[in-house]
Motif scaffolding. Structure first.
Motif, short mmCIF file in Angstrom:
data_model
loop_
_atom_site.label_atom_id
_atom_site.label_comp_id
_atom_site.label_asym_id
_atom_site.label_seq_id
_atom_site.Cartn_x
_atom_site.Cartn_y
_atom_site.Cartn_z
N ALA A 13 0.83 -1.21 0.00
CA ALA A 13 0.00 0.00 0.00
C ALA A 13 0.86 1.26 0.00
N LEU A 14 1.94 1.26 0.79
CA LEU A 14 2.84 2.42 0.82
C LEU A 14 3.48 2.63 -0.55
N ALA A 15 3.95 1.56 -1.16
CA ALA A 15 4.57 1.67 -2.48
C ALA A 15 3.58 2.18 -3.52
N GLU A 16 2.35 1.70 -3.47
CA GLU A 16 1.33 2.16 -4.42
C GLU A 16 1.02 3.64 -4.23
N GLU A 17 0.90 4.06 -2.98
CA GLU A 17 0.63 5.48 -2.72
C GLU A 17 1.80 6.35 -3.15
N ARG A 18 3.00 5.86 -2.94
CA ARG A 18 4.18 6.64 -3.34
C ARG A 18 4.20 6.85 -4.86
N VAL A 19 3.98 5.79 -5.60
CA VAL A 19 3.98 5.89 -7.07
C VAL A 19 2.87 6.84 -7.52
N ALA A 20 1.68 6.69 -6.92
CA ALA A 20 0.56 7.54 -7.31
C ALA A 20 0.83 9.01 -6.97
N LEU A 21 1.40 9.26 -5.80
CA LEU A 21 1.72 10.64 -5.39
C LEU A 21 2.78 11.24 -6.30
N SER A 23 3.35 10.52 -9.33
CA SER A 23 2.73 10.78 -10.62
C SER A 23 1.94 12.08 -10.60
N VAL A 24 1.24 12.33 -9.51
CA VAL A 24 0.49 13.59 -9.39
C VAL A 24 1.45 14.77 -9.32
N ILE A 25 2.45 14.67 -8.49
CA ILE A 25 3.39 15.79 -8.32
C ILE A 25 4.13 16.11 -9.62
N ALA A 26 4.40 15.10 -10.42
CA ALA A 26 5.08 15.31 -11.70
C ALA A 26 4.26 16.18 -12.65
N ARG A 27 2.97 16.28 -12.41
CA ARG A 27 2.09 17.10 -13.26
C ARG A 27 2.10 18.57 -12.87
N TYR A 28 2.75 18.90 -11.78
CA TYR A 28 2.83 20.30 -11.33
C TYR A 28 4.04 20.98 -11.95
N ASP A 29 3.86 22.24 -12.34
CA ASP A 29 5.00 23.07 -12.71
C ASP A 29 5.25 24.05 -11.55
N GLN A 30 6.31 24.80 -11.64
CA GLN A 30 6.69 25.70 -10.55
C GLN A 30 5.56 26.68 -10.19
N LEU A 136 1.15 2.96 11.43
CA LEU A 136 1.71 2.76 10.09
C LEU A 136 0.61 2.87 9.03
N THR A 137 -0.57 2.37 9.34
CA THR A 137 -1.70 2.52 8.43
C THR A 137 -2.03 3.99 8.25
N ARG A 138 -1.88 4.75 9.32
CA ARG A 138 -2.16 6.19 9.26
C ARG A 138 -1.23 6.88 8.25
N ILE A 139 0.02 6.44 8.17
CA ILE A 139 0.94 7.01 7.18
C ILE A 139 0.40 6.78 5.77
N VAL A 140 -0.01 5.56 5.48
CA VAL A 140 -0.52 5.22 4.15
C VAL A 140 -1.80 6.01 3.87
N ASN A 141 -2.72 6.01 4.82
CA ASN A 141 -4.01 6.69 4.60
C ASN A 141 -3.84 8.20 4.51
N HIS A 142 -2.93 8.76 5.30
CA HIS A 142 -2.65 10.19 5.26
C HIS A 142 -2.09 10.57 3.89
N THR A 143 -1.21 9.74 3.37
CA THR A 143 -0.67 9.98 2.03
C THR A 143 -1.79 9.97 1.00
N HIS A 144 -2.67 9.00 1.11
CA HIS A 144 -3.80 8.90 0.17
C HIS A 144 -4.67 10.16 0.21
N ILE A 145 -5.01 10.59 1.41
CA ILE A 145 -5.87 11.77 1.57
C ILE A 145 -5.25 13.00 0.90
#
Length: 157
Positions: A13-21, A23-30, A136-145
């Protein structure tokens, strides 16, 4: 939000959230990074820096490397509103690249905390009210939120 009961499930779950996050951040410009703002005034930079701080701190608390300092709320979780405001002000001048680097590091610490936790049912940083698994679940869920928050901000541009 899911509650992960095994180390393997937490790591996946942590690895999936990291990849997804990432991917989102890569869409931001300065410009978008600083200029799209939630209703509460937080921009993408603020949210990402907050997430890096929170994941890092939670991981180190689960590992026992730092002691919690925030008081608990009525549900037994840390009451961090004031700390979040202070950290937001302190992190405001960080460059986008620095925030992204801190996020990567925080994921490394979260992974290390998951891997090093032999007993997920052991009491968490504040004692038995919440287990290490719950923190530890809170870390994953917080990342998702906050990933969802960042996606929503992009949708407004």
């Amino acid at each position: 939000m899911p509650d992960y009961t095994t180390r393997e499930a937490l790591l996946v779950a942590l690895a999936e959230e990291r990849v997804a996050l990432e991917s989102v951040i890569a869409r931001y410009d300065q410009q978008t990074w600083r200029n799209v703002v939630r209703d509460d005034g937080w921009n993408a930079h603020d949210i990402a820096a907050h997430l890096a701080d929170a994941n890092y701190g939670l991981a180190l608390m689960v590992l026992g490397e730092i002691q919690p300092t925030a008081p608990l709320n009525d549900k037994g979780w840390m009451d961090v509103d004031q700390m979040n405001i202070q950290r937001r002000e302190k992190n405001a001048a960080l460059a986008m690249e620095k925030v992204i680097s801190r996020l990567a590091s925080s994921f490394g610490h979260a992974q290390r905390a998951i891997e090093a936790t032999d007993d997920l049912s052991a009491p968490g940083p504040y004692g038995p009210i919440h287990t290490k698994s719950m923190w530890l679940t809170r870390i994953v869920n917080h990342t998702h939120i906050h990933r969802v928050d960042l996606e929503a901000l992009l949708a407004t541009t």
